[in-house]
Design an enzyme around this catalytic site. Structure first.
Site, PDB file in Angstrom:
ATOM      1  N   GLU A  92       0.830  -1.207   0.000  1.00 42.54           N
ATOM      2  CA  GLU A  92       0.000   0.000   0.000  1.00 42.54           C
ATOM      3  C   GLU A  92       0.866   1.258   0.000  1.00 42.54           C
ATOM      4  O   GLU A  92       1.976   1.259   0.551  1.00 42.54           O
ATOM      5  CB  GLU A  92      -0.907   0.009   1.240  1.00 42.54           C
ATOM      6  CG  GLU A  92      -1.994  -1.051   1.157  1.00 42.54           C
ATOM      7  CD  GLU A  92      -2.868  -1.152   2.398  1.00 42.54           C
ATOM      8  OE1 GLU A  92      -2.419  -0.762   3.494  1.00 42.54           O
ATOM      9  OE2 GLU A  92      -4.006  -1.632   2.272  1.00 42.54           O
ATOM     10  N   CYS A 107       3.647   8.470   1.328  1.00 44.09           N
ATOM     11  CA  CYS A 107       4.204   7.515   2.289  1.00 44.09           C
ATOM     12  C   CYS A 107       4.375   6.214   1.505  1.00 44.09           C
ATOM     13  O   CYS A 107       3.401   5.599   1.069  1.00 44.09           O
ATOM     14  CB  CYS A 107       3.221   7.361   3.446  1.00 44.09           C
ATOM     15  SG  CYS A 107       3.750   6.176   4.654  1.00 44.09           S
ATOM     16  N   CYS A 114       6.514  -6.938   7.113  1.00 44.87           N
ATOM     17  CA  CYS A 114       7.681  -6.442   7.865  1.00 44.87           C
ATOM     18  C   CYS A 114       8.082  -7.494   8.888  1.00 44.87           C
ATOM     19  O   CYS A 114       7.231  -8.143   9.489  1.00 44.87           O
ATOM     20  CB  CYS A 114       7.335  -5.138   8.575  1.00 44.87           C
ATOM     21  SG  CYS A 114       8.767  -4.402   9.403  1.00 44.87           S
ATOM     22  N   CYS A 118       6.670  -4.814  15.491  1.00 44.75           N
ATOM     23  CA  CYS A 118       6.414  -3.824  16.538  1.00 44.75           C
ATOM     24  C   CYS A 118       4.989  -4.028  17.060  1.00 44.75           C
ATOM     25  O   CYS A 118       4.067  -4.290  16.279  1.00 44.75           O
ATOM     26  CB  CYS A 118       6.565  -2.405  15.999  1.00 44.75           C
ATOM     27  SG  CYS A 118       8.207  -2.086  15.363  1.00 44.75           S
ATOM     28  N   CYS A 121       1.830  -2.121  15.568  1.00 44.94           N
ATOM     29  CA  CYS A 121       1.773  -1.911  14.126  1.00 44.94           C
ATOM     30  C   CYS A 121       1.045  -3.037  13.397  1.00 44.94           C
ATOM     31  O   CYS A 121       1.344  -4.220  13.598  1.00 44.94           O
ATOM     32  CB  CYS A 121       3.196  -1.785  13.588  1.00 44.94           C
ATOM     33  SG  CYS A 121       3.249  -1.630  11.804  1.00 44.94           S
ATOM     34  N   HIS A 222       9.450   6.018  20.125  1.00 49.65           N
ATOM     35  CA  HIS A 222       8.275   5.560  20.868  1.00 49.65           C
ATOM     36  C   HIS A 222       8.491   5.235  22.349  1.00 49.65           C
ATOM     37  O   HIS A 222       7.528   5.076  23.088  1.00 49.65           O
ATOM     38  CB  HIS A 222       7.596   4.359  20.182  1.00 49.65           C
ATOM     39  CG  HIS A 222       7.372   4.586  18.723  1.00 49.65           C
ATOM     40  ND1 HIS A 222       6.868   5.771  18.224  1.00 49.65           N
ATOM     41  CD2 HIS A 222       7.610   3.808  17.625  1.00 49.65           C
ATOM     42  CE1 HIS A 222       6.802   5.702  16.896  1.00 49.65           C
ATOM     43  NE2 HIS A 222       7.260   4.535  16.516  1.00 49.65           N
ATOM     44  N   CYS A 339      -0.446   6.137  10.536  1.00 49.42           N
ATOM     45  CA  CYS A 339       0.806   5.514  10.948  1.00 49.42           C
ATOM     46  C   CYS A 339       0.563   4.147  11.617  1.00 49.42           C
ATOM     47  O   CYS A 339      -0.209   4.061  12.565  1.00 49.42           O
ATOM     48  CB  CYS A 339       1.469   6.463  11.933  1.00 49.42           C
ATOM     49  SG  CYS A 339       3.181   6.154  12.142  1.00 49.42           S
TER      50      CYS A 339
HETATM   51  S1  SF4 Z   1       6.338   0.037  12.755  1.00 46.15           S
HETATM   52 FE1  SF4 Z   1       5.527  -1.677  11.558  1.00 46.15          FE
HETATM   53  S2  SF4 Z   1       6.369  -1.413   9.495  1.00 46.15           S
HETATM   54 FE2  SF4 Z   1       7.577  -0.106  10.903  1.00 46.15          FE
HETATM   55  S3  SF4 Z   1       9.299  -1.411  11.548  1.00 46.15           S
HETATM   56 FE3  SF4 Z   1       7.704  -1.722  13.086  1.00 46.15          FE
HETATM   57  S4  SF4 Z   1       6.551  -3.526  12.345  1.00 46.15           S
HETATM   58 FE4  SF4 Z   1       7.767  -2.765  10.632  1.00 46.15          FE
END
Ligand code: SF4
Length: 349
Positions: A92, A107, A114, A118, A121, A222, A339
């Site tokens: 996306e 973006c 990924c 995280c 996310c 964060h 985000c």
């Molecule tokens: S925020 Fe999401 S996309 Fe970014 S590094 Fe962490 S898991 Fe990967």
């Protein structure tokens, strides 16, 4: 026979291809400019090539274009587009228009899924499938630039590598795509308009310093201590804060690029004044701007959004200490384009 995407070739490689067809070397530069400067993805539109050369190219090469599989427009004008790749993987891109500031930001995604997982996310829940090729990244830029012109009558002004994936874990292809976006023989954008957002990959940050790459850096911070950051971002266990800050200091000393810290605020987790003080201490190594971001709910994640009052108090603490701080209200929340929310939801329904 599966045809090769012509965009994998560098200019010297295109010169070899042209010469193999008995054409002069400068034909390669023309092909290169059609692809990377004019955004053409059809050999028949390359009108200064002979018909014979176009036919030869068509026989062996192709453009595996991104297929637009879904598109959503937020009430705030943000547009999220899903693209199907040649192997049917979906990624996306998001266009974020801010007409009052004449800012039209793309973006862009750098990986399918990924690997960093995280906690907050949605992309991290998809697992990493593969790195994007440079031309797959570049084509998002090209196509969303067209979207921006069609819809908002303005070309893109900024590009942030902040979509799906960790850009510094796809270093070579990300840098190649940046080369295409910034090269005067290609799209000619200024490096100052480009930001790489990273979860803090020390090796990648040091490599940017060694390679003297002058793009802006946004560290997805964060949390300002290792314990909390380990909880939010498992990558911190192997790339801890001390090492990340050291690598960013090294990058700043060598390149003087703009560095920002992204700080998503979670209720009763990282939003106290004690957290703000720890964050302040991390700002002393190089000039840095802090972007405090409100958390966008992701299904299945046990974290909550901090109240506005507390966000403002936290920001005031930093501002009073002289740190450049902004509070970002998220864009495109209603279409899961904000985000940490990119997760190909439409496609999976
Ligand atoms: S925020 Fe999401 S996309 Fe970014 S590094 Fe962490 S898991 Fe990967």
């Amino acid at each position: 026979m599966n045809k090769t995407d012509i965009r994998i070739f560098s200019l010297p490689e295109l010169e070899n291809i042209a010469q193999a067809y008995g054409e002069p070397k400068f034909k390669a530069k023309q092909i290169y400019q059609w692809i990377w400067q004019k955004g053409v993805m059809d050999f028949d539109e390359m009108t200064n090539l002979s018909k014979n050369l176009r036919e030869n190219l068509k026989e062996s090469y192709t453009f595996n274009k991104l297929q637009n599989v879904h598109q959503q427009i937020s009430v705030d004008g943000t547009i999220k587009t899903g693209w199907k790749l040649e192997d049917n993987a979906i990624i996306e891109s998001v266009l974020i228009p801010v007409p009052k500031d004449t800012r039209y930001t793309l973006c862009v995604s750098s990986q399918v899924g990924c690997s960093l997982n995280c906690k907050f996310c949605a992309t991290g829940k998809l697992k990493k499938v593969r790195n994007l090729k440079d031309y797959e990244i570049y084509e998002q830029f090209l196509r969303v630039n067209n979207q921006s012109i069609e819809k908002y009558n303005h070309k893109l002004t900024n590009i942030v590598y902040m979509g799906m994936g960790e850009p510094l874990l796809n270093y070579n292809n990300v840098l190649k795509s940046i080369d295409k976006i910034t090269n005067p023989n290609a799209s000619g954008y200024s490096m100052k308009r480009i930001t790489i957002s990273t979860a803090g990959i020390v090796k990648g940050i040091n490599k940017l310093a060694d390679d003297n790459i002058k793009v802006n850096i946004a560290l997805s911070l964060h949390a300002a201590d290792d314990k909390k950051r380990n909880f939010l971002m498992p990558i911190n266990e192997t790339n801890n804060l001390k090492d990340v800050i050291k690598s960013l200091t090294n990058l700043y000393d060598k390149t003087k690029v703009k560095i920002s810290f992204e700080y998503i605020m979670f209720k009763d987790f990282n939003d106290s004044l004690d957290d703000a003080e720890k964050l302040y201490k991390l700002t002393k190594h190089f000039p840095v701007k802090i972007n405090i971001i409100e958390y966008n709910y992701v299904k299945g994640v046990d974290l909550k959004k901090t109240d506005d009052d507390k966000i403002n108090q936290f920001a005031k603490y930093l501002v009073d200490k002289g740190v450049m701080t902004t509070v970002r209200r998220s864009r495109g929340k209603d279409i899961d384009a904000a985000c940490g929310q990119l997760a190909n939801k439409i496609e999976k329904k």
